[in-house]
Every structure is written in structure tokens, then in C-alpha cells.
Design a protein around this motif. Structure first.
Motif, short mmCIF file in Angstrom:
data_model
loop_
_atom_site.label_atom_id
_atom_site.label_comp_id
_atom_site.label_asym_id
_atom_site.label_seq_id
_atom_site.Cartn_x
_atom_site.Cartn_y
_atom_site.Cartn_z
N ILE A 45 -62.46 -29.48 76.34
CA ILE A 45 -63.13 -28.21 76.05
C ILE A 45 -62.73 -27.23 77.14
CG2 ILE A 45 -65.34 -27.05 75.69
CD1 ILE A 45 -66.48 -29.84 74.94
N ARG A 46 -61.98 -26.23 76.77
CA ARG A 46 -61.49 -25.25 77.75
C ARG A 46 -62.48 -24.08 77.82
NH1 ARG A 46 -56.71 -27.36 78.72
NH2 ARG A 46 -55.56 -28.36 77.04
N HIS A 47 -62.78 -23.66 79.02
CA HIS A 47 -63.77 -22.60 79.19
C HIS A 47 -63.32 -21.26 78.61
CE1 HIS A 47 -61.81 -20.56 82.62
NE2 HIS A 47 -61.41 -21.78 82.94
N GLU A 48 -62.01 -21.07 78.44
CA GLU A 48 -61.53 -19.81 77.87
C GLU A 48 -61.92 -19.66 76.40
OE1 GLU A 48 -59.21 -22.08 79.04
OE2 GLU A 48 -58.71 -21.28 81.00
N ASP A 49 -61.99 -20.80 75.68
CA ASP A 49 -62.32 -20.78 74.26
C ASP A 49 -63.06 -22.07 73.93
OD1 ASP A 49 -62.51 -20.37 71.56
OD2 ASP A 49 -60.36 -20.40 71.16
N VAL A 50 -64.36 -22.08 74.17
CA VAL A 50 -65.15 -23.32 74.02
C VAL A 50 -65.21 -23.81 72.58
CG1 VAL A 50 -66.53 -22.96 76.07
CG2 VAL A 50 -67.33 -22.06 73.91
N TRP A 51 -64.88 -22.99 71.61
CA TRP A 51 -64.93 -23.43 70.22
C TRP A 51 -63.64 -24.12 69.79
CZ3 TRP A 51 -69.66 -23.73 69.13
CH2 TRP A 51 -70.56 -22.78 69.58
N ALA A 52 -62.59 -24.03 70.59
CA ALA A 52 -61.32 -24.70 70.27
C ALA A 52 -61.31 -26.07 70.95
CB ALA A 52 -60.14 -23.85 70.73
N ILE A 53 -62.09 -26.99 70.43
CA ILE A 53 -62.23 -28.32 71.02
C ILE A 53 -61.12 -29.22 70.51
CG2 ILE A 53 -63.73 -30.34 71.17
CD1 ILE A 53 -66.10 -28.40 70.75
N GLU A 54 -60.46 -29.90 71.44
CA GLU A 54 -59.41 -30.85 71.07
C GLU A 54 -59.95 -32.25 71.33
OE1 GLU A 54 -55.88 -30.05 73.35
OE2 GLU A 54 -56.13 -27.90 73.10
N ASN A 55 -59.66 -33.17 70.41
CA ASN A 55 -60.04 -34.56 70.66
C ASN A 55 -58.82 -35.45 70.61
OD1 ASN A 55 -59.73 -34.39 67.91
ND2 ASN A 55 -61.40 -35.76 67.44
N SER A 56 -58.83 -36.47 71.45
CA SER A 56 -57.72 -37.41 71.55
C SER A 56 -58.28 -38.82 71.61
CB SER A 56 -56.93 -37.15 72.84
OG SER A 56 -56.55 -35.80 72.94
N ALA A 57 -57.54 -39.75 71.02
CA ALA A 57 -57.94 -41.15 71.12
C ALA A 57 -57.80 -41.60 72.56
CB ALA A 57 -57.08 -42.01 70.20
N PHE A 58 -58.73 -42.39 73.01
CA PHE A 58 -58.75 -42.85 74.39
C PHE A 58 -58.71 -44.37 74.37
CE2 PHE A 58 -61.01 -44.18 78.24
CZ PHE A 58 -60.32 -43.46 79.19
N ARG A 59 -57.78 -44.95 75.11
CA ARG A 59 -57.67 -46.40 75.16
C ARG A 59 -57.79 -46.86 76.60
NH1 ARG A 59 -52.36 -48.89 73.12
NH2 ARG A 59 -52.44 -50.46 74.72
N PHE A 60 -58.77 -47.69 76.87
CA PHE A 60 -58.99 -48.22 78.20
C PHE A 60 -58.19 -49.51 78.36
CE2 PHE A 60 -61.41 -51.00 81.09
CZ PHE A 60 -61.33 -50.22 82.24
N ILE A 61 -57.34 -49.56 79.36
CA ILE A 61 -56.54 -50.74 79.61
C ILE A 61 -56.93 -51.29 80.99
CG2 ILE A 61 -54.21 -51.67 79.86
CD1 ILE A 61 -53.24 -49.26 78.19
N PRO A 62 -57.74 -52.36 81.01
CA PRO A 62 -58.13 -52.91 82.31
C PRO A 62 -56.93 -53.54 83.01
CG PRO A 62 -58.90 -54.32 80.54
CD PRO A 62 -58.29 -53.10 79.90
N GLN A 63 -56.89 -53.38 84.31
CA GLN A 63 -55.81 -53.95 85.10
C GLN A 63 -56.38 -55.00 86.04
OE1 GLN A 63 -53.85 -50.69 86.97
NE2 GLN A 63 -52.87 -50.02 85.09
N GLU A 64 -55.75 -56.14 86.06
CA GLU A 64 -56.19 -57.22 86.93
C GLU A 64 -55.72 -56.95 88.36
OE1 GLU A 64 -55.20 -61.92 87.41
OE2 GLU A 64 -55.33 -61.09 85.39
#
Length: 50
Positions: free
Chosen positions: A20-39
Motif C-alpha cells: 500500500i503506497r501512501h501516494e495512492d492508498v487505493w491502488a493496493i497490490e497483492n503478491s503471493a508470499f512463500r515462507f521458506i524456513p532455513q536450517e
């Protein structure tokens, strides 16, 4: 939250990152998020015995 002026609920799937960018709060972008744990070498999970 409906009774609070200026707030609205965003329905977002689990493991989604929102941008969410403060310049244009209505232009919301969503992205898939993948958590990869590292040993880390030299550590054991909590409760594990060597």
C-alpha cells in the motif's frame, strides 16, 4: 470496524503480502508470499535431543 469512519476491512488470502503506497492508498497490490524456513547449522528444534 464498519462503525469507525474511514476504516474498511480488506479480505486477503493467507500468505499474501499487500503493498500500500501512501501516494495512492487505493491502488493496493497483492503478491503471493512463500515462507521458506532455513536450517541453522548447530541448532536443534526446541524439544529435540541430540
Amino acid at each position: 470496524m464498519d462503525n469507525e469512519k474511514g476504516w474498511r476491512e480488506l479480505e486477503v488470502q493467507p500468505m499474501t503480502m499487500l503493498t500500500i503506497r501512501h501516494e495512492d492508498v487505493w491502488a493496493i497490490e497483492n503478491s503471493a508470499f512463500r515462507f521458506i524456513p532455513q536450517e541453522r547449522k548447530g541448532t536443534l528444534p526446541e524439544g529435540a535431543n541430540a
